[in-house]
Design a protein around this motif. Structure first.
Motif, PDB file in Angstrom:
ATOM      1  N   LEU A 128      -2.268  -1.514  -3.536  1.00  6.71           N
ATOM      2  CA  LEU A 128      -3.112  -0.331  -3.622  1.00  6.71           C
ATOM      3  C   LEU A 128      -2.202   0.857  -3.864  1.00  6.71           C
ATOM      4  O   LEU A 128      -1.408   1.229  -2.996  1.00  6.71           O
ATOM      5  CB  LEU A 128      -3.924  -0.153  -2.338  1.00  6.71           C
ATOM      6  CG  LEU A 128      -4.843  -1.325  -1.952  1.00  6.71           C
ATOM      7  CD1 LEU A 128      -5.527  -1.043  -0.621  1.00  6.71           C
ATOM      8  CD2 LEU A 128      -5.870  -1.581  -3.040  1.00  6.71           C
ATOM      9  N   SER A 129      -2.303   1.444  -5.055  1.00 12.91           N
ATOM     10  CA  SER A 129      -1.361   2.470  -5.463  1.00 12.91           C
ATOM     11  C   SER A 129      -2.105   3.587  -6.170  1.00 12.91           C
ATOM     12  O   SER A 129      -3.227   3.416  -6.662  1.00 12.91           O
ATOM     13  CB  SER A 129      -0.309   1.850  -6.395  1.00 12.91           C
ATOM     14  OG  SER A 129       0.447   2.839  -7.036  1.00 12.91           O
ATOM     15  N   SER A 130      -1.459   4.751  -6.232  1.00 11.11           N
ATOM     16  CA  SER A 130      -2.033   5.858  -6.982  1.00 11.11           C
ATOM     17  C   SER A 130      -1.613   5.825  -8.446  1.00 11.11           C
ATOM     18  O   SER A 130      -2.022   6.681  -9.226  1.00 11.11           O
ATOM     19  CB  SER A 130      -1.604   7.194  -6.367  1.00 11.11           C
ATOM     20  OG  SER A 130      -0.204   7.351  -6.476  1.00 11.11           O
ATOM     21  N   LEU A 131      -0.787   4.826  -8.823  1.00  9.51           N
ATOM     22  CA  LEU A 131      -0.316   4.706 -10.196  1.00  9.51           C
ATOM     23  C   LEU A 131      -0.940   3.491 -10.865  1.00  9.51           C
ATOM     24  O   LEU A 131      -1.108   2.452 -10.232  1.00  9.51           O
ATOM     25  CB  LEU A 131       1.206   4.563 -10.216  1.00  9.51           C
ATOM     26  CG  LEU A 131       2.020   5.755  -9.713  1.00  9.51           C
ATOM     27  CD1 LEU A 131       3.492   5.409  -9.712  1.00  9.51           C
ATOM     28  CD2 LEU A 131       1.765   6.979 -10.559  1.00  9.51           C
ATOM     29  N   PRO A 132      -1.268   3.585 -12.148  1.00  8.10           N
ATOM     30  CA  PRO A 132      -1.768   2.407 -12.865  1.00  8.10           C
ATOM     31  C   PRO A 132      -0.640   1.406 -13.071  1.00  8.10           C
ATOM     32  O   PRO A 132       0.546   1.771 -13.031  1.00  8.10           O
ATOM     33  CB  PRO A 132      -2.255   2.987 -14.198  1.00  8.10           C
ATOM     34  CG  PRO A 132      -1.452   4.234 -14.377  1.00  8.10           C
ATOM     35  CD  PRO A 132      -1.214   4.787 -13.004  1.00  8.10           C
TER      36      PRO A 132
ATOM     37  N   VAL B  25       0.845  -1.190   0.000  1.00  7.49           N
ATOM     38  CA  VAL B  25       0.000   0.000   0.000  1.00  7.49           C
ATOM     39  C   VAL B  25       0.882   1.242   0.000  1.00  7.49           C
ATOM     40  O   VAL B  25       1.902   1.299   0.705  1.00  7.49           O
ATOM     41  CB  VAL B  25      -0.925   0.020   1.243  1.00  7.49           C
ATOM     42  CG1 VAL B  25      -1.914   1.162   1.154  1.00  7.49           C
ATOM     43  CG2 VAL B  25      -1.664  -1.295   1.386  1.00  7.49           C
ATOM     44  N   SER B  26       0.491   2.235  -0.782  1.00  8.94           N
ATOM     45  CA  SER B  26       1.235   3.489  -0.774  1.00  8.94           C
ATOM     46  C   SER B  26       1.009   4.211   0.553  1.00  8.94           C
ATOM     47  O   SER B  26      -0.010   4.006   1.215  1.00  8.94           O
ATOM     48  CB  SER B  26       0.783   4.381  -1.936  1.00  8.94           C
ATOM     49  OG  SER B  26      -0.516   4.878  -1.705  1.00  8.94           O
ATOM     50  N   PRO B  27       1.940   5.068   0.969  1.00  9.98           N
ATOM     51  CA  PRO B  27       1.807   5.749   2.266  1.00  9.98           C
ATOM     52  C   PRO B  27       0.524   6.551   2.403  1.00  9.98           C
ATOM     53  O   PRO B  27      -0.102   6.548   3.473  1.00  9.98           O
ATOM     54  CB  PRO B  27       3.049   6.645   2.318  1.00  9.98           C
ATOM     55  CG  PRO B  27       4.040   5.965   1.439  1.00  9.98           C
ATOM     56  CD  PRO B  27       3.243   5.343   0.338  1.00  9.98           C
ATOM     57  N   LEU B  28       0.120   7.239   1.341  1.00  6.08           N
ATOM     58  CA  LEU B  28      -1.086   8.065   1.428  1.00  6.08           C
ATOM     59  C   LEU B  28      -2.324   7.216   1.664  1.00  6.08           C
ATOM     60  O   LEU B  28      -3.164   7.524   2.514  1.00  6.08           O
ATOM     61  CB  LEU B  28      -1.240   8.900   0.153  1.00  6.08           C
ATOM     62  CG  LEU B  28      -2.441   9.853   0.132  1.00  6.08           C
ATOM     63  CD1 LEU B  28      -2.337  10.880   1.251  1.00  6.08           C
ATOM     64  CD2 LEU B  28      -2.539  10.547  -1.219  1.00  6.08           C
TER      65      LEU B  28
END
Length: 214
Positions: free
Chosen positions: A145-149, A97-100
């Motif tokens: 789970l990331s903010s990037l595709p 998971v990304s930090p945000l």
């Protein structure tokens, strides 16, 4: 092979000293020396080159250390797996998971998931968004789970939700009756710090440029 010998060997190899290894293992130094000697006799090859102050791995010791690390990692993983099973878990899901996301939406999602299926042990790894795809591709995690595709066609990605980017500004003078400042004027007269989170800023900056805000 006695795993205690492998553990002593690993600690001694990292410490570069039988005395330091004995301190870390809460053993007497002669015991460490005896265990290393027993391991060398079992392998029929010296694992250390000894000097007055330190010990160094021999070429055989450097080669064997990799095998010892794998054996101990498998042993420790089996202990952890059985401990998880004793707690009632039947499966494990490892998520990068990304930090945000980890600090915002993740807690309620995990709570909802574990309430639905309490037999799954959810393990969270907080990683940069740009690193998550590689972790999935190499099977180090089950999903991310990331903010990037996904950067690879071999990975499947689904849009979970759209995150809003908000402009937050101080109300001039703190008077609630004062009309809020115009956002175009704020962006035109103040420095906009961007790219503190991947994936968001390119589209946002393009949209601002299209509105002649630079």
């Amino acid at each position: 092979m006695d795993l205690r010998l492998l553990q002593t060997f690993r600690v001694a190899a990292r410490a570069g000293s039988f005395r330091k290894a004995a301190d870390q293992l809460f053993l007497a130094q002669p015991t460490v020396t005896q265990q290393i000697r027993a391991l060398e006799e079992a392998l029929q090859i010296p694992l250390f080159e000894r000097s007055r102050q330190r010990v160094h791995l021999s070429p055989a010791g450097e080669r064997f250390l990799e095998h010892a690390e794998h054996l101990l990692a498998a042993y420790e993983a089996s202990l952890q797996e059985m401990a998880v099973w004793r707690q009632g878990y039947q499966d494990r899901l490892t998520v990068a998971v990304s930090p945000l996301i980890a600090s915002t939406t993740l807690p309620r999602v995990v709570a909802r998931f574990t309430a639905t299926d309490p037999t799954v042990d959810v393990v969270i790894r907080v990683e940069p968004s740009e690193a998550i795809a590689a972790l999935i591709a190499t099977s180090q995690v089950d999903l991310g789970l990331s903010s990037l595709p996904p950067a690879s066609r071999d990975l499947k990605g689904e849009l979970w939700y759209r995150d809003r980017v908000l402009l937050v500004a101080d109300q001039d003078g703190g008077d609630l009756d004062t009309p809020p400042p115009d956002w175009r004027e704020l962006l035109a007269t103040n420095r906009l710090l961007t790219h503190n989170h991947p994936g968001y800023w390119d589209d946002l900056l393009i949209a601002l440029y299209q509105r002649s805000i630079r």
